[in-house]
Design a protein around this motif. Structure first.
Motif, short mmCIF file in Angstrom:
data_model
loop_
_atom_site.label_atom_id
_atom_site.label_comp_id
_atom_site.label_asym_id
_atom_site.label_seq_id
_atom_site.Cartn_x
_atom_site.Cartn_y
_atom_site.Cartn_z
N ASP A 189 0.83 -1.20 0.00
CA ASP A 189 0.00 0.00 0.00
C ASP A 189 0.86 1.26 0.00
O ASP A 189 0.59 2.22 -0.73
N GLU A 190 1.90 1.25 0.82
CA GLU A 190 2.79 2.42 0.86
C GLU A 190 3.57 2.55 -0.46
O GLU A 190 3.83 3.67 -0.92
N PHE A 191 3.92 1.43 -1.04
CA PHE A 191 4.61 1.45 -2.32
C PHE A 191 3.71 2.05 -3.41
O PHE A 191 4.15 2.89 -4.21
N ARG A 192 2.44 1.64 -3.44
CA ARG A 192 1.51 2.20 -4.43
C ARG A 192 1.26 3.69 -4.17
O ARG A 192 1.11 4.47 -5.12
N THR A 193 1.22 4.08 -2.93
CA THR A 193 1.05 5.49 -2.62
C THR A 193 2.21 6.30 -3.19
O THR A 193 2.01 7.38 -3.78
N ALA A 194 3.43 5.79 -3.04
CA ALA A 194 4.59 6.47 -3.63
C ALA A 194 4.50 6.49 -5.15
O ALA A 194 4.82 7.50 -5.80
N ALA A 195 4.01 5.39 -5.74
CA ALA A 195 3.93 5.29 -7.20
C ALA A 195 2.97 6.31 -7.79
O ALA A 195 3.09 6.68 -8.97
N ARG A 196 2.00 6.79 -7.01
CA ARG A 196 1.08 7.81 -7.51
C ARG A 196 1.82 9.06 -7.97
O ARG A 196 1.35 9.79 -8.84
#
Length: 871
Positions: A468-475
């Motif tokens: 989830d934190e990785f996807r948040t960064a990917a945004r």
């Protein structure tokens, strides 16, 4: 000290006995080489640290940096990057700011004109204040560390390249590093890794030269059945699917003869931009992740090897950034591959997660043909003012040059960059052809010309602890759009496609968006915004326990539309085949797959080659001896296993002949009908095209336009390719096919970007370049040492690094860089990894403090004392 370093130092001494001029140059080079070597142990001062920082360089010279705050680590990373690679950083800074001519003189002017027109640095300046406060703090701390190392040092003390360049043109003092310099480099990376721009122009230029059906033949649709996408329809199916049309039409007014001439000139202007990380098929990559259910350890394995341009030093620098006590106050504990000039780790792992990149390649550029009268351009029936600005280009040793940059609502007018481009585009035919006062121009829309937050994403990846934190960064990852593969120590694997992807209408009905240049006077062709991040493909823990992302199609769904220009999947399919055979995979298995050198396309082409009769046909004149001579070479293909080793095997001999046949086949089939600057490169797209043409023996592409009284078919062209390849290799490698080796043709020289070219004296080139090396593999092969059929067999792009991350024990991970950590030619770590990289060996990747200490590292302590001291 390595024998190579000793040999180089001997050569430096010998320079002084050539001629009187060389004596002076030799002394300067010797002095520069010695004085610019950084100190790797002892103590140094780095003001504004909150506490001392320790830099431990392991036995590969990789710096592992330990501190008590994120900004302390960033400041130390800037210091270390400046120690090892500052000339590379400064060269990148000059290129991305359109100031290359200040370093290299008139040779850099054309590059500067193009980059000033696009305004990379101007966009980076706009971007900086939009970033998160934490990111800006890290960027500034990094810049402070760079500048502390530079303080009190002359250019020659920093890097020997300045001394050599100063022999020709006077150079000023080194400027301080700024956060904008780091952001501008990310723009350059995005430029090389963007998708579709060259194909959009190429298709438009080919209209009128060949039929629309022939254009469709060489831009074949993706074959998802033969080469599965990254995600299955079960994993990602947000909307209805529809295939791109077999033959698309373009608006007639944007593809007339003079419009095509304008596009050709724009392409020449854009080619003036140096390939900083690679371009075309050379920006492909392999990555995959395997779940614990399929590994020996029960935890995931992640592998990545980005394919980029080749150079000395290589594109990446390895490093680690670790808080001594990892916690809320200091959460950073990351290791991997960085860009010198950019803080943080771009690809690698922290204590919880690992990630890798491959180029997604969505269509993020569009060209617009503009109607212009004076300083106005037509838009929806009204004449709007063209915006202008003046730019001054300083040229080392020469007078300044001034240019006027013009732009429309779509973006910069690229046909203004070169005078000849403006002339060629001035009469592009449109519906208003009769208006003698009207000129025509070509403008560029590119997502990279919008301020973005990719720097936020890099820091976010470094700090993420779960998907989830990785996807948040990917945004925040705006450009260049990448395929992100993911794994973590909890056993999860995943995939995410991030990036700015434009929403726009198709050029005409049933045509994929962005397939042709658009009419700039009709705003309905403008971008309508960007695809929402939530609508971009992703998956967590797929049922089959594996994700392979090697630039192939992401998903068969056309919602959202990403591009028509996928890599055609030969590498991804071969990787999936290898992984399918592994029941309990190990890190060594992953490294073995990275070195797989089977040419999957050969399984299609070789049977066709073996069926072609090699005999004089009735009514023909010719010598059977030549055909028998050719048969002796073709015999190599009969029992070939389709592997492409560099030397010392029957397979290597067969690979040499096969690749020579392929090069000649591309030339005979395509190059007679293509413009000189658009010759086929033999990559995956051309393989996909030939796969289909083999089933159409009378297709127009088989006919050679250079023989107007003869209509060739498939078998005749295949036969000619077999014969021409036999004659070519007889000249190049000898008469006996058993003595041929693929590596004797397929060679790599790692060339210094400034001091490695033909214009530089031979001894200097020898010092700064590495090679040549005999190389296995090739284009559209997993071991992707790529080459272009239009340029010969030399390697011009390759795996820029290789890594395998073991999530069961991060210290069991392995990595190798293309060259070495150092950018200093006499440093032991300038090229110490090249031999392992060529051979396919990977080195231990120490991560924990104990593993680093076990390498008996050199230790440098950076202290926050205010008084300057030390190295």
């Amino acid at each position: 000290m390595s024998r190579l370093v000793v040999a180089r130092r001997v050569l430096v001494g010998l320079l002084a006995v050539i001629v009187v001029v060389a004596v002076v140059a030799g002394v300067l080079v010797v002095t520069a080489l010695r004085s610019s070597l950084p100190t790797h142990s002892g103590e140094a001062t780095l003001p504004d640290l909150s506490a001392a920082v320790t830099v431990k360089r392991d036995d590969s010279g990789v710096p592992h940096i330990y501190g008590d705050s994120v900004t302390d680590l960033a400041r130390a990373q800037g210091y270390v990057h400046a120690q090892e690679r500052f000339f590379e950083m400064d060269l990148r800074r000059h290129i991305t700011a359109g100031r290359l001519a200040e370093l290299v003189g008139p040779a850099g002017v054309q590059t500067d004109k193009v980059i000033r027109t696009m305004g990379w640095r101007r966009i980076a300046e706009e971007e900086l204040p939009t970033l998160e406060p934490e990111t800006r703090q890290v960027l500034q701390a990094y810049a402070d560390g760079v500048n502390r190392y530079l303080r009190g040092r002359s250019p020659g003390d920093v890097s020997a390249e300045y001394t050599v360049l100063g022999l020709q043109n006077p150079l000023g003092d080194i400027e301080e590093w700024t956060p904008v310099d780091s952001l501008a480099w990310l723009k350059a990376m995005a430029w090389d890794l963007r998708g579709d721009y060259s194909d959009e122009l190429a298709r438009a230029r080919l209209t009128g030269r060949v039929s629309r059906a022939q254009i469709a033949d060489i831009y074949p649709t993706y074959d998802a059945e033969a080469h599965p996408p990254i995600l299955s329809t079960d994993e990602w199916s947000p909307g209805a699917t529809s295939a791109a049309p077999a033959a698309a039409s373009a608006p007639d007014e944007t593809t007339g003869p003079r419009a095509r001439a304008a596009y050709a000139q724009v392409e020449k202007a854009l080619h003036a931009v140096p390939q900083l990380v690679g371009r075309g098929e050379g920006v492909g990559s392999n990555s995959w992740v395997v779940s614990g259910a399929r590994t020996a350890s029960g935890k995931p394995l992640l592998a990545n090897d980005p394919h980029l341009g080749v150079s000395q030093p290589g594109i990446w620098i390895q490093n680690s950034l670790s808080c001594r006590t990892v916690g809320p106050e200091c959460p950073l504990d990351v290791s991997g591959f960085s860009f010198a000039g950019v803080p943080g780790v771009v690809i690698g792992h922290n204590g919880r997660i690992a990630w890798g990149f491959t180029n997604l390649g969505p269509d993020v550029t569009d060209f617009y043909l503009e109607r212009v009268v004076g300083q106005t351009y037509l838009r929806d029936g009204d004449w709007e003012p063209v915006t202008t600005r003046e730019e001054t280009i300083k040229v080392a040793g020469h007078a300044d040059q001034r240019i006027t940059v013009r732009a429309t609502a779509h973006g910069p007018i690229m046909s203004d960059v070169l005078a000849s481009a403006r002339d060629a585009g001035s009469r592009a035919p449109t519906a208003a052809e009769g208006d003698e006062n009207q000129d025509y121009a070509v403008s560029l829309a590119w997502t990279g010309l919008q301020p973005g937050k990719t720097a936020d994403a890099i820091l976010g990846f470094n700090l993420a602890s779960n998907f989830d934190e990785f996807r948040t960064a990917a945004r925040s990852f705006a450009v260049p759009a990448q395929n992100l593969v993911y794994a973590d120590t909890d056993g999860h694997i995943g995939y995410q496609a991030p990036g700015l992807v434009p929403i726009r209408r198709a050029a005409v009905a049933k045509t994929p968006p962005g397939y042709w240049p658009a009419p700039g006077w009709d705003s309905s062709y403008d971008w309508k915004g960007y695809v929402s991040f939530d609508d971009l493909p992703w998956v967590l823990d797929p049922e089959d326990g594996v994700v392979v992302a090697a630039n192939q199609e992401v998903t068969s769904s056309r919602t959202p539309f990403l591009t028509t220009e996928w890599d055609h999947g030969f590498r991804s399919t071969r990787i999936a085949q290898r992984l399918e055979k592994l029941e309990k995979a190990t890190p060594a298995d992953m490294a073995s797959v990275q070195m797989d050198d089977e040419d999957l396309f050969a399984r299609t082409l070789v049977p066709a080659l073996l069926k072609v009769p090699l005999e004089v046909r009735e009514g023909e004149t010719g010598e059977q001896d030549l055909l028998d001579f050719t048969e002796g070479a073709r015999d190599l293909l009969r029992d070939w296993d389709y592997s492409t080793p560099a030397s010392d095997s029957d397979a290597s001999s067969a690979a040499a002949y096969y690749n020579a046949v392929w090069r000649n086949l591309c030339e005979l089939t395509f190059d007679d009908e293509l413009p000189a600057d658009m010759k086929s490169d033999g990559g995956a797209r051309w393989r996909a095209a030939v796969t289909r043409l083999l089933e159409d023996p009378d297709n127009a592409w088989w006919d050679n336009r250079l023989t107007p009284n003869i209509t060739e078919g498939r078998d005749e062209i295949l036969r000619q390719a077999l014969v021409e390849a036999r004659l070519e290799l007889t000249t190049e490698l000898g008469k006996d096919p058993q003595g041929w080796d693929w590596g004797k043709l397929h060679r790599l020289t790692l060339q210094h970007r400034v001091l490695g070219g033909d214009a530089v004296p031979g001894p200097v080139r020898w010092l700064f370049n590495e090679g040549p090396y005999d190389m296995p593999g090739g284009s559209a092969i997993v071991n992707a040492n790529g080459w272009s059929t239009s340029e010969g067999y030399r390697v011009n792009w390759a795996p820029s690094m290789r890594m395998v991350v073991d999530l069961s024990d991060l210290d069991r991970s392995t990595w190798v860089n293309q060259t070495g950590v150092s950018g200093h030619v006499l440093d032991d770590h300038y090229a110490d990894q090249v031999g392992d990289w060529v051979a396919g060996r990977q080195r231990a990747w120490p991560f924990t403090a104990g593993a680093v200490d076990a390498t008996d590292p050199d230790v440098l302590t950076l202290r926050p004392d205010s008084a300057p001291s030390g190295p």
